[in-house]
Design a protein around this motif. Structure first.
Motif, PDB file in Angstrom:
ATOM      1  N   GLU A  94      -1.226  42.023 -43.010  1.00 16.37           N
ATOM      2  CA  GLU A  94      -1.848  43.236 -43.551  1.00 16.37           C
ATOM      3  C   GLU A  94      -3.337  43.025 -43.753  1.00 16.37           C
ATOM      4  OE1 GLU A  94      -1.380  46.320 -47.328  1.00 16.37           O
ATOM      5  OE2 GLU A  94      -0.070  44.556 -47.146  1.00 16.37           O
ATOM      6  N   LYS A 117      -6.346  45.228 -41.897  1.00 18.79           N
ATOM      7  CA  LYS A 117      -7.285  46.058 -42.634  1.00 18.79           C
ATOM      8  C   LYS A 117      -8.716  45.579 -42.464  1.00 18.79           C
ATOM      9  CE  LYS A 117      -4.093  47.648 -46.226  1.00 18.79           C
ATOM     10  NZ  LYS A 117      -3.803  47.660 -47.673  1.00 18.79           N
ATOM     11  N   ASN A 124      -9.105  44.620 -38.211  1.00 17.78           N
ATOM     12  CA  ASN A 124      -8.495  45.515 -37.209  1.00 17.78           C
ATOM     13  C   ASN A 124      -7.721  44.749 -36.173  1.00 17.78           C
ATOM     14  OD1 ASN A 124      -7.858  48.004 -36.112  1.00 17.78           O
ATOM     15  ND2 ASN A 124      -9.730  48.160 -34.885  1.00 17.78           N
TER      16      ASN A 124
END
Length: 245
Positions: free
Chosen positions: A232, A236, A239
């Motif tokens: 994650e 974020k 990318n």
């Protein structure tokens, strides 16, 4: 006082010899003090022992050629001495008597030379160095020997000082080398400690950055529970999409 007669008796006993020897000297005690030693006309070629308390010494009309050096100096109470009528040989052996007569001419009169012929009837106290040329040469030789001895002693002293100076400098050099050795040891220890610290620091950094590989396939390389969180964060912030299979 009985000291004078007692010494005279001892002197007469010590001077007595066989019948062929010259008659012993005669000692007479003088008043108030003093001792007269009468050795005149005894045919003496050598002096017998003279009492140290003698104040008058009569040696005239004997066969004396010279006197032993220091003999008259030992007679501290001597006030008068008669040396006339002896065949004094004015060679080098007369030097002592000449020196003594120059200091005590009033007490001894003016004895004269008999031999050699060139100095006959010359007063012993008036002899000069030119009258005794052979003795002057002996004095020169003796003087040169004294100079050589002094130079040798000076050389030995200089050699001793040089040895002391050399030993002193050698000791100082040894101390300097030894001190430098101690400094080198201290520096080596300091550098070794620093090298060890750097080595430990480098190893710790390498340990932090190096992946720990293992041959055990069943053991995960890191905690799988935090994998979703890692994915994650990568999606974020960077990318980056990673699909788990």
């Amino acid at each position: 006082m009985l000291i004078g007669p007692a010494l005279a008796v001892l002197f007469l006993l010590g001077s007595s010899n066989t019948q062929s020897s010259p008659d012993p000297c005669r000692c007479v005690s003088l008043r108030p003090t003093g001792l007269r030693v009468d050795c005149r006309s005894r045919g003496l070629t050598e002096l017998p022992p003279i009492p140290p308390t003698a104040s008058e010494l009569h040696l005239q009309d004997n066969r004396l050629h010279s006197l032993p050096p220091g003999l008259l100096d030992a007679l501290l109470d001597l006030r008068m001495v008669n040396l006339s009528g002896n065949p004094w040989d004015c060679g080098c052996s007369i030097l002592y008597l000449r020196a003594w007569l120059r200091d005590h001419e009033a007490a001894a009169g003016r004895p004269t030379c008999v031999t050699p012929a060139a100095l006959r009837h010359r007063a012993i106290a008036e002899l000069s160095e030119t009258d005794l040329p052979s003795c002057s040469r002996e004095s020169c030789v003796s003087g040169w020997l004294d100079i050589v001895t002094i130079l040798l002693m000076a050389g030995l002293i200089a050699l001793l000082f040089w040895c002391l100076w050399t030993v002193k400098n050698s000791t100082f050099t040894f101390n300097v080398v030894r001190r430098h050795g101690d400094v080198d040891k201290d520096l080596s220890r300091s550098f070794e400690a620093k090298r060890r610290k750097r080595s430990l620091r480098r190893r710790s950094e390498e340990a932090e950055c190096t992946l720990q590989w293992t041959d055990d396939l069943e053991k995960p390389l890191f905690n799988m529970e935090i994998l979703p969180q890692v994915l994650e964060i990568l999606h974020k912030k960077h990318n980056i999409k990673i699909k788990a299979t």
